[in-house]
Design a protein around this motif. Structure first.
Motif, PDB file in Angstrom:
ATOM      1  N   VAL A 242       0.868  -1.184   0.000  1.00  0.00           N
ATOM      2  CA  VAL A 242       0.000   0.000   0.000  1.00  0.00           C
ATOM      3  C   VAL A 242       0.899   1.225   0.000  1.00  0.00           C
ATOM      4  N   SER A 243       0.561   2.215  -0.834  1.00  0.00           N
ATOM      5  CA  SER A 243       1.355   3.433  -0.869  1.00  0.00           C
ATOM      6  C   SER A 243       0.460   4.629  -1.145  1.00  0.00           C
ATOM      7  N   ASN A 244       0.848   5.763  -0.590  1.00  0.00           N
ATOM      8  CA  ASN A 244       0.175   7.023  -0.904  1.00  0.00           C
ATOM      9  C   ASN A 244       1.069   7.907  -1.769  1.00  0.00           C
ATOM     10  N   GLY A 245       2.132   7.350  -2.296  1.00  0.00           N
ATOM     11  CA  GLY A 245       3.081   8.093  -3.109  1.00  0.00           C
ATOM     12  C   GLY A 245       4.250   8.646  -2.315  1.00  0.00           C
ATOM     13  N   LYS A 246       4.098   8.714  -1.001  1.00  0.00           N
ATOM     14  CA  LYS A 246       5.165   9.210  -0.126  1.00  0.00           C
ATOM     15  C   LYS A 246       5.604   8.154   0.876  1.00  0.00           C
ATOM     16  N   GLN A 247       4.673   7.327   1.286  1.00  0.00           N
ATOM     17  CA  GLN A 247       4.943   6.257   2.240  1.00  0.00           C
ATOM     18  C   GLN A 247       4.492   4.949   1.616  1.00  0.00           C
ATOM     19  N   ALA A 248       5.119   3.881   2.007  1.00  0.00           N
ATOM     20  CA  ALA A 248       4.723   2.560   1.529  1.00  0.00           C
ATOM     21  C   ALA A 248       4.658   1.597   2.703  1.00  0.00           C
ATOM     22  N   LEU A 249       3.696   0.722   2.664  1.00  0.00           N
ATOM     23  CA  LEU A 249       3.536  -0.303   3.687  1.00  0.00           C
ATOM     24  C   LEU A 249       3.541  -1.669   3.035  1.00  0.00           C
ATOM     25  N   VAL A 250       4.123  -2.641   3.706  1.00  0.00           N
ATOM     26  CA  VAL A 250       4.056  -4.032   3.288  1.00  0.00           C
ATOM     27  C   VAL A 250       3.237  -4.747   4.356  1.00  0.00           C
ATOM     28  N   LEU A 251       2.121  -5.315   3.938  1.00  0.00           N
ATOM     29  CA  LEU A 251       1.217  -5.983   4.865  1.00  0.00           C
ATOM     30  C   LEU A 251       1.227  -7.476   4.580  1.00  0.00           C
ATOM     31  N   THR A 252       1.410  -8.255   5.605  1.00  0.00           N
ATOM     32  CA  THR A 252       1.397  -9.703   5.434  1.00  0.00           C
ATOM     33  C   THR A 252       0.197 -10.281   6.165  1.00  0.00           C
ATOM     34  N   GLY A 253      -0.285 -11.373   5.680  1.00  0.00           N
ATOM     35  CA  GLY A 253      -1.464 -12.021   6.238  1.00  0.00           C
ATOM     36  C   GLY A 253      -2.348 -12.462   5.091  1.00  0.00           C
ATOM     37  N   GLY A 254      -3.485 -12.976   5.421  1.00  0.00           N
ATOM     38  CA  GLY A 254      -4.379 -13.437   4.373  1.00  0.00           C
ATOM     39  C   GLY A 254      -4.167 -14.901   4.074  1.00  0.00           C
ATOM     40  N   HIS A 255      -4.615 -15.310   2.908  1.00  0.00           N
ATOM     41  CA  HIS A 255      -4.523 -16.706   2.519  1.00  0.00           C
ATOM     42  C   HIS A 255      -4.423 -16.805   1.011  1.00  0.00           C
ATOM     43  N   GLU A 256      -3.713 -17.803   0.526  1.00  0.00           N
ATOM     44  CA  GLU A 256      -3.520 -17.952  -0.915  1.00  0.00           C
ATOM     45  C   GLU A 256      -4.816 -18.228  -1.667  1.00  0.00           C
ATOM     46  N   LEU A 257      -5.857 -18.717  -0.990  1.00  0.00           N
ATOM     47  CA  LEU A 257      -7.134 -18.942  -1.667  1.00  0.00           C
ATOM     48  C   LEU A 257      -7.787 -17.646  -2.128  1.00  0.00           C
ATOM     49  N   LEU A 258      -7.370 -16.506  -1.586  1.00  0.00           N
ATOM     50  CA  LEU A 258      -7.889 -15.224  -2.076  1.00  0.00           C
ATOM     51  C   LEU A 258      -7.606 -15.043  -3.555  1.00  0.00           C
ATOM     52  N   THR A 259      -6.516 -15.629  -4.038  1.00  0.00           N
ATOM     53  CA  THR A 259      -6.150 -15.489  -5.450  1.00  0.00           C
ATOM     54  C   THR A 259      -6.924 -16.443  -6.349  1.00  0.00           C
ATOM     55  N   GLN A 260      -7.715 -17.345  -5.762  1.00  0.00           N
ATOM     56  CA  GLN A 260      -8.432 -18.348  -6.550  1.00  0.00           C
ATOM     57  C   GLN A 260      -9.933 -18.103  -6.619  1.00  0.00           C
TER      58      GLN A 260
END
Length: 103
Positions: free
Chosen positions: A6-24
């Motif tokens: 996630v970024s607002n153009g000045k800051q960036a965040l890396v978020l971990t979590g979720g599940h691989e089934l979200l991609t399916q």
């Protein structure tokens, strides 16, 4: 997915979590966008709103995967994902969170 950026153009965040089934499944991105929009309604910080919406979806996906039985597939995951969002937002009591950053 499992990792989101996630970024607002000045800051960036890396978020971990979720599940691989979200991609399916279809609609996971739309659901996440809706959660981000809901969070944006209670904070003036778009980066925070986006991050919180993604975190809610990630935790809901982890719950949904935990609700799965060995016979279940992506279709059941999608159904259980709705319950996961319900449980996460009810647990967090999102409407009463103070989301504004203190400066």
């Amino acid at each position: 997915g499992v990792t989101d950026y996630v970024s607002n153009g000045k800051q960036a965040l890396v978020l971990t979590g979720g599940h691989e089934l979200l991609t399916q499944i279809t609609g996971a991105g739309c659901m996440t966008t809706t959660l981000c929009a809901c969070c944006a309604a209670v904070t003036k910080d778009p980066l925070l709103a986006a991050a919180l919406g993604i975190v809610i979806m990630g935790q809901a996906a982890e719950l949904a995967a935990g609700f799965m039985e060995t016979k279940d597939g992506p279709g059941m995951f999608k159904t259980r994902l709705f319950d996961g969002v319900y449980h996460v937002t009810t647990k967090w009591n999102v409407l009463h969170l103070d989301l504004e950053r203190k400066q």
